[in-house]
Design a protein around this motif. Structure first.
Motif, PDB file in Angstrom:
ATOM      1  N   THR A   1      -4.477   8.473  -5.529  1.00 35.08           N
ATOM      2  CA  THR A   1      -3.267   8.048  -5.096  1.00 35.08           C
ATOM      3  C   THR A   1      -2.541   9.345  -5.129  1.00 35.08           C
ATOM      4  O   THR A   1      -1.273   9.390  -4.862  1.00 35.08           O
ATOM      5  CB  THR A   1      -2.699   6.910  -5.894  1.00 35.08           C
ATOM      6  OG1 THR A   1      -2.742   7.573  -7.208  1.00 35.08           O
ATOM      7  CG2 THR A   1      -3.288   5.772  -5.697  1.00 35.08           C
TER       8      THR A   1
ATOM      9  N   TYR B   1      -2.105  -1.970 -10.424  1.00 33.47           N
ATOM     10  CA  TYR B   1      -1.945  -1.649 -11.723  1.00 33.47           C
ATOM     11  C   TYR B   1      -0.376  -2.102 -11.865  1.00 33.47           C
ATOM     12  O   TYR B   1      -0.097  -2.437 -13.222  1.00 33.47           O
ATOM     13  CB  TYR B   1      -2.367  -0.262 -11.779  1.00 33.47           C
ATOM     14  CG  TYR B   1      -3.802  -0.249 -12.388  1.00 33.47           C
ATOM     15  CD1 TYR B   1      -4.316  -0.717 -13.692  1.00 33.47           C
ATOM     16  CD2 TYR B   1      -4.705   0.270 -11.501  1.00 33.47           C
ATOM     17  CE1 TYR B   1      -5.500  -0.787 -13.950  1.00 33.47           C
ATOM     18  CE2 TYR B   1      -6.006   0.205 -11.618  1.00 33.47           C
ATOM     19  CZ  TYR B   1      -6.620  -0.304 -13.025  1.00 33.47           C
ATOM     20  OH  TYR B   1      -7.890  -0.230 -13.181  1.00 33.47           O
ATOM     21  N   GLU B   2       0.464  -1.672 -11.058  1.00 35.82           N
ATOM     22  CA  GLU B   2       2.052  -2.009 -11.349  1.00 35.82           C
ATOM     23  C   GLU B   2       2.160  -3.559 -11.543  1.00 35.82           C
ATOM     24  O   GLU B   2       2.810  -3.940 -12.349  1.00 35.82           O
ATOM     25  CB  GLU B   2       2.824  -1.457 -10.166  1.00 35.82           C
ATOM     26  CG  GLU B   2       2.990  -0.046 -10.308  1.00 35.82           C
ATOM     27  CD  GLU B   2       3.773   0.510  -8.983  1.00 35.82           C
ATOM     28  OE1 GLU B   2       4.593  -0.232  -8.642  1.00 35.82           O
ATOM     29  OE2 GLU B   2       3.738   1.686  -8.811  1.00 35.82           O
TER      30      GLU B   2
ATOM     31  N   ALA C   1       0.752  -1.150  -0.095  1.00 31.34           N
ATOM     32  CA  ALA C   1       0.071   0.053   0.073  1.00 31.34           C
ATOM     33  C   ALA C   1       0.901   1.366  -0.046  1.00 31.34           C
ATOM     34  O   ALA C   1       0.472   2.251  -0.638  1.00 31.34           O
ATOM     35  CB  ALA C   1      -0.867  -0.138   1.161  1.00 31.34           C
ATOM     36  N   GLN C   2       2.147   1.005   0.773  1.00 34.05           N
ATOM     37  CA  GLN C   2       2.903   2.342   0.666  1.00 34.05           C
ATOM     38  C   GLN C   2       3.925   2.398  -0.397  1.00 34.05           C
ATOM     39  O   GLN C   2       3.949   3.654  -0.793  1.00 34.05           O
ATOM     40  CB  GLN C   2       3.831   2.163   2.126  1.00 34.05           C
ATOM     41  CG  GLN C   2       4.393   3.433   2.465  1.00 34.05           C
ATOM     42  CD  GLN C   2       4.767   3.226   3.937  1.00 34.05           C
ATOM     43  OE1 GLN C   2       5.741   2.435   4.001  1.00 34.05           O
ATOM     44  NE2 GLN C   2       4.648   4.323   4.816  1.00 34.05           N
ATOM     45  N   LYS C   3       4.139   1.390  -1.084  1.00 30.03           N
ATOM     46  CA  LYS C   3       5.239   1.410  -2.022  1.00 30.03           C
ATOM     47  C   LYS C   3       4.964   0.968  -3.248  1.00 30.03           C
ATOM     48  O   LYS C   3       5.747   1.083  -4.321  1.00 30.03           O
ATOM     49  CB  LYS C   3       6.549   0.779  -1.693  1.00 30.03           C
ATOM     50  CG  LYS C   3       6.994   1.300  -0.395  1.00 30.03           C
ATOM     51  CD  LYS C   3       8.472   0.341  -0.122  1.00 30.03           C
ATOM     52  CE  LYS C   3       9.623   1.004  -0.975  1.00 30.03           C
ATOM     53  NZ  LYS C   3      10.831   0.508  -0.579  1.00 30.03           N
ATOM     54  N   GLY C   4       3.564   0.723  -3.447  1.00 28.84           N
ATOM     55  CA  GLY C   4       3.155   0.292  -4.744  1.00 28.84           C
ATOM     56  C   GLY C   4       3.948  -1.223  -4.939  1.00 28.84           C
ATOM     57  O   GLY C   4       4.342  -1.803  -3.858  1.00 28.84           O
ATOM     58  N   PHE C   5       3.964  -1.707  -6.155  1.00 26.63           N
ATOM     59  CA  PHE C   5       4.125  -3.067  -6.276  1.00 26.63           C
ATOM     60  C   PHE C   5       5.744  -3.200  -6.585  1.00 26.63           C
ATOM     61  O   PHE C   5       6.611  -3.981  -6.050  1.00 26.63           O
ATOM     62  CB  PHE C   5       3.585  -3.888  -7.367  1.00 26.63           C
ATOM     63  CG  PHE C   5       3.985  -5.253  -7.872  1.00 26.63           C
ATOM     64  CD1 PHE C   5       3.853  -6.312  -6.780  1.00 26.63           C
ATOM     65  CD2 PHE C   5       4.875  -5.280  -8.764  1.00 26.63           C
ATOM     66  CE1 PHE C   5       4.427  -7.639  -7.060  1.00 26.63           C
ATOM     67  CE2 PHE C   5       5.249  -6.750  -9.223  1.00 26.63           C
ATOM     68  CZ  PHE C   5       5.298  -7.798  -8.105  1.00 26.63           C
ATOM     69  N   LYS C   6       6.189  -2.500  -7.753  1.00 27.81           N
ATOM     70  CA  LYS C   6       7.396  -2.511  -8.307  1.00 27.81           C
ATOM     71  C   LYS C   6       8.766  -2.281  -7.456  1.00 27.81           C
ATOM     72  O   LYS C   6       9.755  -2.732  -7.420  1.00 27.81           O
ATOM     73  CB  LYS C   6       7.638  -1.757  -9.488  1.00 27.81           C
ATOM     74  CG  LYS C   6       6.806  -2.359 -10.614  1.00 27.81           C
ATOM     75  CD  LYS C   6       6.894  -1.426 -11.787  1.00 27.81           C
ATOM     76  CE  LYS C   6       6.451  -1.821 -13.217  1.00 27.81           C
ATOM     77  NZ  LYS C   6       6.503  -0.748 -14.317  1.00 27.81           N
ATOM     78  N   ASP C   7       8.510  -1.306  -6.577  1.00 33.41           N
ATOM     79  CA  ASP C   7       9.452  -0.904  -5.636  1.00 33.41           C
ATOM     80  C   ASP C   7       9.825  -1.773  -4.398  1.00 33.41           C
ATOM     81  O   ASP C   7      10.651  -1.460  -3.568  1.00 33.41           O
ATOM     82  CB  ASP C   7       9.305   0.696  -5.195  1.00 33.41           C
ATOM     83  CG  ASP C   7       9.626   1.522  -6.275  1.00 33.41           C
ATOM     84  OD1 ASP C   7      10.386   1.210  -7.248  1.00 33.41           O
ATOM     85  OD2 ASP C   7       9.544   2.607  -5.833  1.00 33.41           O
TER      86      ASP C   7
ATOM     87  N   ILE D   1      -2.558   1.295  -6.792  1.00 36.23           N
ATOM     88  CA  ILE D   1      -1.276   1.516  -7.575  1.00 36.23           C
ATOM     89  C   ILE D   1      -0.495   0.306  -7.618  1.00 36.23           C
ATOM     90  O   ILE D   1      -0.307  -0.252  -8.679  1.00 36.23           O
ATOM     91  CB  ILE D   1      -0.515   2.404  -6.808  1.00 36.23           C
ATOM     92  CG1 ILE D   1      -0.854   3.995  -7.363  1.00 36.23           C
ATOM     93  CG2 ILE D   1       0.838   2.417  -7.330  1.00 36.23           C
ATOM     94  CD1 ILE D   1      -0.192   4.364  -8.771  1.00 36.23           C
TER      95      ILE D   1
END
Lengths: 195, 195, 195, 195
Positions: A169, A107-108, A21-27, A104
């Motif tokens: 977001t 979608y990532e 939730a905080q960083k999205g997926f990719k990171d 986010i």
DNA sequence: AATGAATGAGGATTCATTCAT
DNA sequence: AATGAATGAATCCTCATTCAT
């Protein structure tokens, strides 16, 4: 898998959810998750092989939880407009609390894996997502409360909500702003009614 | 910066745009961009310091190009409905060609930098984005073509389009599907008209 | 080399000197020097091949300047103690202004090149450095002003000054502190005098 | 940190010390240290984050070792001159073995970090360094063995030793040369004695 | 003489992943 | 099951140096 293992796995997913939730997926790295949970660097691999697997499990968990919530909240009324109001209110509530949104990240994740995804299946999912809504609207049309093309209207609302979710977001959506949009949606459903 | 440098910079941005469209923002490395352009590992730093800078420049370039397109396409008619149709058609055209969409990249970028971003400014941008639309709708309301609250309706359409754009990264939206949505939007604007 | 070239070269050395005084030797890059002068990235190579060459040239320039200063300041008196005082005062003045000292740069340079250095030659240099001092002290001994072993005393003072110089890169030496040390040196030279 | 880790860390420091003695501080890269130890490129980061951290740890280790040595070597005698001789002999021994001196590395380190360093604190350190010496000299003065201003004399000797140490990185100091200097120091302390 | 764009080598640093314990 | 030390791949970024103009 022992019972203890199951509980630990669930704990990992809870913590991982916050990270996504905080960083999205990719990171998000395995290290991030290991740090957020109480697991050793190597230990996480006893449960999951990579962040994709973890994220999928997080989504599954959520899906289960939401399904229960959904039916429970809405079914207890006959009036379609009232059902619609409840549904939109629930959405509003979530939109006002974007901290634990996975939009986010989702979608990532989907985009990163788009090559591997079955688009047809995804469309099915989308239709399902609007299924609940569709039923409410069909009710309304049958009742004479609403006068719209149910399919198109349901999809329209789903897409609008997606637009709101993704915008949230990045923007801070005020409650007032959301109220205006929710009223607009409702008024659209009943447009021809005045005649 | 010499003229040649300027051209090279533009070339880099063109190539980079493709990379961002394909991989989003977060996954793109300086190496990816270096590989996509004809530049050496260190050479890219003569033009940009990191992927954020490159992405910002790509967006700027796009914004310029779009601004021109926009005014040109729409202004030459008095009828608000016709203006609206042209606008929506333009959106449809873009939605059917998601290969070079930067929507995912943009949200990844915004989300990744959200700590550093000025939310108030972002909301301003959002309002501006709906500005064009707002003028068309106000025209329509003054003409008697449309009967809606212009602000809310414009924002509604912007959000719906955002929902379509983000969904298009994951679903394949058929032309038919889009036509239905576009018609729905138009019909909503003219809802009270029948009376 | 044209006259213009010569002046440019000197200008480069002036600027380079400041850089070395500030950063020492090892941390200075060709880029640093290019930035400090008005020369292009490639242009510096018309004058020097690397930072060592530049530093050597800076030292040469300094050596010339100092030689003139030195003789001029001291020779005009017969009294050894007075000569000594002048010499020490000059040292004090420099020690109080450590901003443009090259001491650290010099040791970094010498140490980095120590493999290539001729130690015997370096010792000669050291002896030379104490030569001036040696003459003063010998004068004093002959006069009966001083009573020490001239060689050892001269070397002792040179080493002490070196200790002060190197310490000044790291400590702030107060004028008072230096005065005490200078007086101590002088008193040592005349120690047996009381008898 | 496990016991094995502690031993490995110490091993790294031992090896690193050699590297610093040989190359000074600024030229030492993480790669140099990795090569000197038996660690992989990334492995060193399990123990230290950069060369500064390593160097600080090396100095700490040394300081501990020296403290023990110091007291042990000197305290067992009452005669100040004898204490002084022992102290100077110890210094001589180190000066004759410049291969493992960290003096250059130390000045490079201090100078490179001078912006971040607390000058007042450094001066305190300097005073402490001369503290041991100061006590010996005060003893001597009280005994009537020495007749000097203790503060100034102690600082003078510390500075001279610093001059010798830094010079030893560049010159080869012969034992004879050192003996002369040591004798000179001692004779200075007792100068007035002849009366 | 002079410029500054371009290259590529070299070093820093972070992680996914493995493995001995 | 679980740990966490260790490895090595991958990326970042900065410069010395070259070269076309």
């Amino acid at each position: 898998m022992s019972e203890k293992s199951v509980r630990k796995k669930e704990y990992i997913l809870e913590q991982a959810q916050k990270v996504f939730a905080q960083k999205g997926f990719k990171d998000v790295t395995m290290k991030d998750i290991v740090t957020a949970c109480n697991v050793s660097r190597g230990g996480i691999y006893l449960y999951f092989n990579d962040t994709s697997e973890i994220f999928e499990a997080v989504l599954d968990l959520r899906a289960k939880a939401e399904k229960n919530l959904f039916t429970e909240q809405i079914e207890n009324t006959r009036c379609a407009e009232e059902q619609m109001r409840r549904f939109l209110n629930e959405q509003k509530r979530e939109l006002l609390n974007p901290t634990d949104s996975l939009i986010i990240a989702t979608y990532e994740y989907l985009f990163a894996h788009s090559a591997a995804l079955n688009k047809a299946e995804m469309e099915d999912n989308f239709m399902h997502a609007s299924g609940q809504l569709l039923r409410i609207i069909q009710n309304g049309v049958e009742n004479g409360e609403f006068s719209v093309e149910p399919d198109v209207a349901a999809q329209n609302i789903v897409l609008l909500l997606e637009g709101l979710r993704i915008s949230s977001t990045v923007l801070t959506l005020s409650e007032e702003f959301l109220d205006h949009q929710m009223e607009y949606i409702l008024s659209q459903l009943t447009r021809g009614q005045s005649t």
